[in-house]
Design a protein around this motif. Structure first.
Motif, PDB file in Angstrom:
ATOM      1  N   ILE A   8      41.976  39.464  56.243  1.00 55.25           N
ATOM      2  CA  ILE A   8      41.613  38.574  55.143  1.00 55.25           C
ATOM      3  C   ILE A   8      40.108  38.340  55.117  1.00 55.25           C
ATOM      4  O   ILE A   8      39.476  38.391  54.064  1.00 55.25           O
ATOM      5  CB  ILE A   8      42.382  37.239  55.244  1.00 55.25           C
ATOM      6  N   TYR A   9      39.526  38.108  56.283  1.00 56.51           N
ATOM      7  CA  TYR A   9      38.086  37.891  56.361  1.00 56.51           C
ATOM      8  C   TYR A   9      37.344  39.132  55.861  1.00 56.51           C
ATOM      9  O   TYR A   9      36.365  39.027  55.131  1.00 56.51           O
ATOM     10  CB  TYR A   9      37.667  37.569  57.789  1.00 56.51           C
TER      11      TYR A   9
ATOM     12  N   ILE B 202      37.409  39.247  52.081  1.00 59.65           N
ATOM     13  CA  ILE B 202      36.511  38.237  51.507  1.00 59.65           C
ATOM     14  C   ILE B 202      35.062  38.686  51.595  1.00 59.65           C
ATOM     15  O   ILE B 202      34.311  38.612  50.620  1.00 59.65           O
ATOM     16  CB  ILE B 202      36.715  36.874  52.206  1.00 59.65           C
TER      17      ILE B 202
ATOM     18  N   LYS C 235      32.345  39.575  48.576  1.00 57.28           N
ATOM     19  CA  LYS C 235      31.031  38.942  48.484  1.00 57.28           C
ATOM     20  C   LYS C 235      29.920  39.976  48.474  1.00 57.28           C
ATOM     21  O   LYS C 235      28.964  39.854  47.716  1.00 57.28           O
ATOM     22  CB  LYS C 235      30.817  37.972  49.642  1.00 57.28           C
TER      23      LYS C 235
ATOM     24  N   ASN D 101      33.756  37.427  43.069  1.00 56.59           N
ATOM     25  CA  ASN D 101      34.263  36.131  43.506  1.00 56.59           C
ATOM     26  C   ASN D 101      35.478  36.398  44.401  1.00 56.59           C
ATOM     27  O   ASN D 101      36.478  36.954  43.932  1.00 56.59           O
ATOM     28  CB  ASN D 101      34.658  35.292  42.306  1.00 56.59           C
ATOM     29  N   PRO D 102      35.411  36.027  45.684  1.00 58.97           N
ATOM     30  CA  PRO D 102      36.522  36.326  46.602  1.00 58.97           C
ATOM     31  C   PRO D 102      37.864  35.767  46.142  1.00 58.97           C
ATOM     32  O   PRO D 102      38.898  36.403  46.354  1.00 58.97           O
ATOM     33  CB  PRO D 102      36.100  35.688  47.917  1.00 58.97           C
ATOM     34  N   TYR D 103      37.875  34.618  45.503  1.00 55.73           N
ATOM     35  CA  TYR D 103      39.145  34.016  45.071  1.00 55.73           C
ATOM     36  C   TYR D 103      39.763  34.817  43.935  1.00 55.73           C
ATOM     37  O   TYR D 103      40.980  34.978  43.873  1.00 55.73           O
ATOM     38  CB  TYR D 103      38.938  32.562  44.681  1.00 55.73           C
ATOM     39  N   GLU D 104      38.935  35.321  43.027  1.00 55.56           N
ATOM     40  CA  GLU D 104      39.458  36.143  41.949  1.00 55.56           C
ATOM     41  C   GLU D 104      39.822  37.542  42.431  1.00 55.56           C
ATOM     42  O   GLU D 104      40.743  38.164  41.935  1.00 55.56           O
ATOM     43  CB  GLU D 104      38.432  36.238  40.819  1.00 55.56           C
ATOM     44  N   TYR D 105      39.060  38.030  43.419  1.00 56.28           N
ATOM     45  CA  TYR D 105      39.304  39.372  43.952  1.00 56.28           C
ATOM     46  C   TYR D 105      40.641  39.423  44.641  1.00 56.28           C
ATOM     47  O   TYR D 105      41.421  40.312  44.507  1.00 56.28           O
ATOM     48  CB  TYR D 105      38.181  39.729  44.922  1.00 56.28           C
TER      49      TYR D 105
END
Length: 69
Positions: free
Chosen positions: A52-53, A56, A60, A65-69
Motif C-alpha cells: 500500500i505504501y 501511495i 505521489k 492524488n493517492p486517494y483517487e489513484y
C-alpha cells in the motif's frame, strides 16, 4: 581531500547545494513507517502495508492524488 574540486563547484555555483535534504525528505516517511511495520503482527500484514505504501508513493511521484489513484 580528494573531493575538493566538487566542494569548489558547490561554492562557485549557487544552484548546487552540498546537502541531500531532498533525498532525505523523500525517504523520511518510509523510515517512520518501517518502524511501524514491526508491529504488523504477521509477515503478510507487513507485506500488505509495504504494498500500500508503495502504491501511495508511486502515485505521489507521478503527480497523482493517492486517494483517487
Amino acid at each position: 581531500m580528494k573531493q575538493w574540486s566538487r566542494v569548489e563547484a558547490c561554492l562557485k555555483n549557487p544552484y548546487l547545494t552540498p546537502d541531500n535534504n531532498v533525498a532525505e525528505n523523500a525517504i523520511h516517511p518510509f523510515a517512520t513507517d518501517r518502524k511501524n511495520w514491526l508491529f504488523s503482527g504477521y509477515p503478510r500484514g507487513a507485506k500488505s502495508s509495504a504494498t500500500i505504501y508503495s502504491l501511495i508513493e508511486t502515485a505521489k511521484a507521478n503527480g497523482l492524488n493517492p486517494y483517487e489513484y
